[in-house]
Design an enzyme around this catalytic site. Structure first.
Site, short mmCIF file in Angstrom:
data_model
loop_
_atom_site.label_atom_id
_atom_site.label_comp_id
_atom_site.label_asym_id
_atom_site.label_seq_id
_atom_site.Cartn_x
_atom_site.Cartn_y
_atom_site.Cartn_z
N ASP A 26 -3.06 -12.61 -0.43
CA ASP A 26 -3.58 -11.31 -0.06
C ASP A 26 -3.18 -10.29 -1.12
OD1 ASP A 26 -4.70 -12.24 2.26
OD2 ASP A 26 -3.05 -11.63 3.55
N ASP A 67 -1.73 -6.07 8.96
CA ASP A 67 -0.74 -5.66 7.97
C ASP A 67 -0.85 -4.14 7.82
OD1 ASP A 67 -2.96 -5.17 6.37
OD2 ASP A 67 -2.61 -6.89 5.05
#
Length: 290
Positions: A26, A67
């Site tokens: 990511d 997140d």
């Protein structure tokens, strides 16, 4: 940087076009990203699949992306739980578990990426998948209004650490989101032995850069050695009938019907990857000597 950005930077530094990566990270994550150069890009699929991470999970918070990059969601406040409570709940996240990938992920549903559907405001049911968590350990615990726990996680392929953060929060009766992530190991490569871009640039300038050899990166696969005559047939792409005496004793028990093998010339030179199928060695990648 995205994983694609990393590939582009390596292309520019080395002046080569054929560069690929294994195990996407990511954009907000750091750590190990295996990168293959030239014809070795064909070998990425045969790397080890296990990974390890250090992750910080913030409790009492939930977001659309699981997140800190996402939009906040309303969740119950973090209860006054202690480290022992968190550790007890974490035991649910070991072994083979069912995990629903984050809505913002590259998983495809009916030919479309989940993150594309999420950005378009479309809500879809994402089926759970079985993933394997080898181990979870607590590194640090910081209590407070929004408590944080630092974890070490070793896992198999397809595991989303963001999903673990989300599900840990739910299991504790509040929200959970990933606040920081670093991959400490990927496909057999360790963070402590990896090159930062600055190191790579210095080695290129000093002409001391030497990539990891394929035989080293693939040393988790059983090895089979071919005589000079049979190796020539292999390099022509021919299937090889396997005499039982050709298979080293150390690999005989592990070479099941569809086992991938690391193929070498009898002089030690790496020749590619074959698949053992009913006493026949089938070429999957022929790595021609240069």
């Amino acid at each position: 940087m995205t994983s694609h950005d990393c590939v582009g930077r390596v292309r520019r530094l080395l002046g080569i076009k054929r560069v690929g990566h294994g195990g996407t990270l990511d954009p907000l994550a750091t750590g190990v990203l295996p990168i293959a150069l030239g014809r070795a890009t064909r070998l990425l699929q045969f790397l080890r699949q296990d990974k390890a991470y250090e992750a910080t999970i913030r409790l009492g918070v939930a977001t659309t992306t699981d997140d800190l990059a996402g939009e906040p969601l309303a969740v119950p406040p973090a209860l006054d739980f202690d480290l022992e409570t968190v550790n007890a709940v974490l035991q649910q996240f070991q072994g083979n578990i069912q995990q629903v990938p984050p809505s913002y992920s590259a998983i495809q549903i009916q030919g479309q990426r989940l993150y594309d559907l999420a950005r378009a405001g479309k809500s879809v049911a994402v089926p759970p998948r079985t993933v394997e968590i080898y181990s979870v350990g607590i590194l640090d615990w910081r209590p407070g209004e929004l408590p944080e726990v630092d974890l070490t996680i070793a896992c198999g392929p397809g595991t989303y650490i963001r999903a673990i953060a989300r599900d840990l929060g739910k299991a504790l009766g509040t929200g959970g989101t990933l606040a920081a992530l670093s991959r400490t190991q990927s496909s057999g490569f360790l963070r402590s032995e990896s090159l930062a871009f600055e190191d790579l640039e210095l080695q290129i300038q000093a002409q001391t850069f030497s990539p990891v050899l394929p035989a080293v990166a693939l040393n988790h696969l059983p090895e089979i050695q071919l005589s000079a005559e049979i190796a020539q047939r292999w390099c022509w792409g021919q299937k090889i009938g396997l005499d039982p005496e050709l298979i080293p004793e150390s690999t005989t028990e592990s070479t099941s019907k569809s086992e991938f093998l690391r193929v070498h010339h009898q002089d030690g030179q790496f020749l590619g990857i074959g698949q053992h199928q009913e006493a026949v060695l089938v070429p999957k990648v022929v790595y021609q000597p240069q």
